[in-house]
Scaffold this motif. Structure first.
Motif, mmCIF file in Angstrom:
data_model
loop_
_atom_site.group_PDB
_atom_site.id
_atom_site.type_symbol
_atom_site.label_atom_id
_atom_site.label_comp_id
_atom_site.label_asym_id
_atom_site.label_seq_id
_atom_site.Cartn_x
_atom_site.Cartn_y
_atom_site.Cartn_z
ATOM 1 N N THR A 89 35.326 39.397 24.164
ATOM 2 C CA THR A 89 36.248 39.121 25.260
ATOM 3 C C THR A 89 35.694 39.760 26.524
ATOM 4 O OG1 THR A 89 38.104 39.164 23.696
ATOM 5 C CG2 THR A 89 38.626 39.249 26.046
ATOM 6 N N PHE A 90 35.301 38.930 27.469
ATOM 7 C CA PHE A 90 34.753 39.417 28.741
ATOM 8 C C PHE A 90 35.910 39.606 29.713
ATOM 9 C CE2 PHE A 90 31.141 37.658 26.630
ATOM 10 C CZ PHE A 90 30.049 38.383 27.082
ATOM 11 N N CYS A 91 35.996 40.802 30.267
ATOM 12 C CA CYS A 91 37.144 41.184 31.091
ATOM 13 C C CYS A 91 36.730 41.574 32.500
ATOM 14 C CB CYS A 91 37.873 42.377 30.474
ATOM 15 S SG CYS A 91 38.486 42.090 28.803
ATOM 16 N N GLY A 119 35.567 40.232 40.234
ATOM 17 C CA GLY A 119 35.408 40.659 38.854
ATOM 18 C C GLY A 119 35.200 39.485 37.920
ATOM 19 N N ALA A 120 35.896 38.378 38.198
ATOM 20 C CA ALA A 120 35.725 37.181 37.375
ATOM 21 C C ALA A 120 34.301 36.648 37.485
ATOM 22 C CB ALA A 120 36.731 36.109 37.794
ATOM 23 N N VAL A 121 33.770 36.615 38.701
ATOM 24 C CA VAL A 121 32.390 36.165 38.898
ATOM 25 C C VAL A 121 31.422 37.057 38.123
ATOM 26 C CG1 VAL A 121 30.549 35.876 40.598
ATOM 27 C CG2 VAL A 121 32.869 35.101 41.129
ATOM 28 N N ASP A 122 31.576 38.367 38.273
ATOM 29 C CA ASP A 122 30.712 39.317 37.551
ATOM 30 C C ASP A 122 30.780 39.099 36.043
ATOM 31 O OD1 ASP A 122 29.775 40.597 39.802
ATOM 32 O OD2 ASP A 122 30.364 42.592 39.147
ATOM 33 N N ALA A 123 32.002 39.009 35.519
ATOM 34 C CA ALA A 123 32.193 38.881 34.075
ATOM 35 C C ALA A 123 31.612 37.580 33.544
ATOM 36 C CB ALA A 123 33.680 38.973 33.733
ATOM 37 N N LEU A 124 31.779 36.498 34.288
ATOM 38 C CA LEU A 124 31.286 35.199 33.830
ATOM 39 C C LEU A 124 29.757 35.114 33.913
ATOM 40 C CD1 LEU A 124 34.066 32.973 35.407
ATOM 41 C CD2 LEU A 124 33.759 33.523 32.990
ATOM 42 N N LEU A 125 29.172 35.763 34.909
ATOM 43 C CA LEU A 125 27.706 35.822 34.966
ATOM 44 C C LEU A 125 27.157 36.580 33.757
ATOM 45 C CD1 LEU A 125 27.133 36.547 38.760
ATOM 46 C CD2 LEU A 125 26.382 34.502 37.522
ATOM 47 N N ALA A 126 27.803 37.684 33.418
ATOM 48 C CA ALA A 126 27.374 38.453 32.241
ATOM 49 C C ALA A 126 27.571 37.647 30.965
ATOM 50 C CB ALA A 126 28.159 39.768 32.166
ATOM 51 N N ALA A 127 28.691 36.931 30.868
ATOM 52 C CA ALA A 127 28.978 36.127 29.682
ATOM 53 C C ALA A 127 27.924 35.042 29.490
ATOM 54 C CB ALA A 127 30.367 35.509 29.788
ATOM 55 N N GLN A 128 27.590 34.331 30.561
ATOM 56 C CA GLN A 128 26.615 33.257 30.428
ATOM 57 C C GLN A 128 25.226 33.801 30.117
ATOM 58 O OE1 GLN A 128 27.033 30.274 29.919
ATOM 59 N NE2 GLN A 128 25.019 29.366 30.181
ATOM 60 N N THR A 129 24.879 34.937 30.703
ATOM 61 C CA THR A 129 23.585 35.552 30.395
ATOM 62 C C THR A 129 23.525 35.930 28.918
ATOM 63 O OG1 THR A 129 23.406 36.397 32.656
ATOM 64 C CG2 THR A 129 21.994 37.419 30.994
ATOM 65 N N PHE A 130 24.624 36.479 28.409
ATOM 66 C CA PHE A 130 24.693 36.799 26.979
ATOM 67 C C PHE A 130 24.482 35.538 26.144
ATOM 68 C CE2 PHE A 130 26.875 36.744 22.970
ATOM 69 C CZ PHE A 130 26.444 37.915 22.372
ATOM 70 N N GLY A 145 38.185 28.440 26.337
ATOM 71 C CA GLY A 145 38.870 28.291 27.616
ATOM 72 C C GLY A 145 40.318 28.719 27.573
ATOM 73 N N THR A 146 40.797 29.042 26.373
ATOM 74 C CA THR A 146 42.196 29.436 26.205
ATOM 75 C C THR A 146 42.476 30.869 26.657
ATOM 76 O OG1 THR A 146 41.534 29.856 23.906
ATOM 77 C CG2 THR A 146 42.749 27.841 24.340
ATOM 78 N N THR A 147 41.460 31.606 27.032
ATOM 79 C CA THR A 147 41.626 33.026 27.371
ATOM 80 C C THR A 147 42.663 33.252 28.462
ATOM 81 O OG1 THR A 147 39.329 33.418 26.754
ATOM 82 C CG2 THR A 147 40.407 35.141 28.034
ATOM 83 N N ILE A 167 39.066 37.308 31.000
ATOM 84 C CA ILE A 167 38.766 36.115 31.787
ATOM 85 C C ILE A 167 38.063 35.033 30.975
ATOM 86 C CG2 ILE A 167 36.520 36.854 32.708
ATOM 87 C CD1 ILE A 167 39.376 35.097 34.671
ATOM 88 N N THR A 168 37.295 35.411 29.947
ATOM 89 C CA THR A 168 36.736 34.409 29.036
ATOM 90 C C THR A 168 36.416 35.067 27.703
ATOM 91 O OG1 THR A 168 35.187 32.544 28.842
ATOM 92 C CG2 THR A 168 34.252 34.647 29.554
ATOM 93 N N THR A 169 36.390 34.245 26.656
ATOM 94 C CA THR A 169 36.094 34.716 25.309
ATOM 95 C C THR A 169 34.966 33.880 24.731
ATOM 96 O OG1 THR A 169 38.397 35.386 24.978
ATOM 97 C CG2 THR A 169 37.055 35.105 22.996
ATOM 98 N N VAL A 170 34.067 34.535 24.007
ATOM 99 C CA VAL A 170 32.933 33.851 23.371
ATOM 100 C C VAL A 170 32.909 34.222 21.892
ATOM 101 C CG1 VAL A 170 30.416 33.642 23.282
ATOM 102 C CG2 VAL A 170 31.577 33.840 25.498
ATOM 103 N N THR A 171 32.920 33.218 21.031
ATOM 104 C CA THR A 171 32.672 33.478 19.614
ATOM 105 C C THR A 171 31.183 33.285 19.373
ATOM 106 O OG1 THR A 171 33.136 31.168 18.973
ATOM 107 C CG2 THR A 171 34.967 32.730 18.918
ATOM 108 N N VAL A 172 30.622 34.119 18.497
ATOM 109 C CA VAL A 172 29.174 34.083 18.276
ATOM 110 C C VAL A 172 28.858 34.325 16.810
ATOM 111 C CG1 VAL A 172 28.976 36.510 18.973
ATOM 112 C CG2 VAL A 172 26.948 35.071 19.000
#
Length: 259
Positions: A89-91, A119-130, A145-147, A167-172
């Motif tokens: 969960t990216f916050c 903060g949303a921009v920062d978190a989403l950039l980190a999420a996509q990089t991950f 997208g349900t986050t 702000i977003t969640t990623v399952t991996v």
């Protein structure tokens, strides 16, 4: 030296092709992700661009089955929340930076909408990089997208304090499927040279023709007893009523979290 450059060129070309072939993975092998690998990927994610080099985000790693079960209802019980070995969960996190400011005799002013967006921009950039790094290692990912639909449920499940917001969640996990790629609009639909060029009716017809012609989308129209694919989106999937209710809730929870 020539062979070294050739090798690097081929690696970059292969990486570009793999990005073009990416797929969302919702089914995973029952195989764990080692802490070393996960931490390496998260360290890579932390190299993402960030406003002012402030890193106003945090990532909550969820492996525990009971904790995943608590998260599942917030995501409408999509099965991958509980079947993936790891849920991230990216916050947005203005709490840590604000605390640092106070402890260093500085007065923070980051509990507002501007910094929520930052903060949303920062978190989403980190999420996509991950996600890019994870896929390079052979892992599969799925964005949820349900986050932002039920943020208060996630806040409660993860015990998020004031000025921290999911702000977003990623399952991996390791893929247990190779699904077909979903369609994308042609490049000319999303890229504008120099200035924004508005779309004519003819442009819309041309740009959406392929999407509308796909058998699965024609099936959606028939199954939902609609006339067009657009009506499936507006009347069934993402209705105005639901969007307005979720917007109101999102604003309410933002305020409750101190923004």
């Amino acid at each position: 030296m020539h062979s070294v450059f050739l090798s690097l060129y081929l690696q970059k070309k292969e990486r570009m092709e793999s990005l073009k072939q990416r797929r969302t993975i919702r089914k995973y092998q029952q195989k764990d992700i080692s802490s070393d690998l996960l931490n390496d990927l998260l360290e890579t994610a932390c190299r993402a661009s960030t406003v002012g080099n402030m890193q106003v985000y945090s990532v909550i790693v969820t492996r525990d089955a009971d904790r995943k079960a608590k998260l599942a209802p917030a995501h409408f019980n999509q099965p991958m929340v509980q079947t993936a070995p790891v849920v991230l969960t990216f916050c947005i996190d203005l709490r840590r930076f604000s605390k640092w400011c106070v402890q260093r005799k500085a007065e923070p002013g980051y509990n507002n909408f501007e910094w929520f967006v930052t903060g949303a921009v920062d978190a989403l950039l980190a999420a996509q990089t991950f996600c890019v790094a994870a896929e390079e290692k052979g892992l599969g990912i799925c964005y949820l997208g349900t986050t932002t639909y039920n943020p208060q449920m996630i806040i409660e499940a993860l015990e998020l304090p004031e000025l921290v917001f999911p702000i977003t969640t990623v399952t991996v996990g390791w893929p247990a499927e190779v699904p077909a790629q979903v369609d994308r609009l042609p490049l000319e639909a999303v890229v504008h040279e120099e200035i924004y060029h508005d779309y004519t009716s003819e442009d819309i017809d041309r740009l959406y023709a392929y999407k509308e012609s796909l058998p699965e989308n024609i099936r959606f129209i028939i199954e939902n007893n609609k006339e067009t694919l657009a009506q499936v989106f507006t009347d069934v999937r993402y209705t105005k009523k639901d969007s307005e209710a979720m917007s109101e809730n999102l604003w309410k929870v933002m305020k409750e979290q101190g923004f």
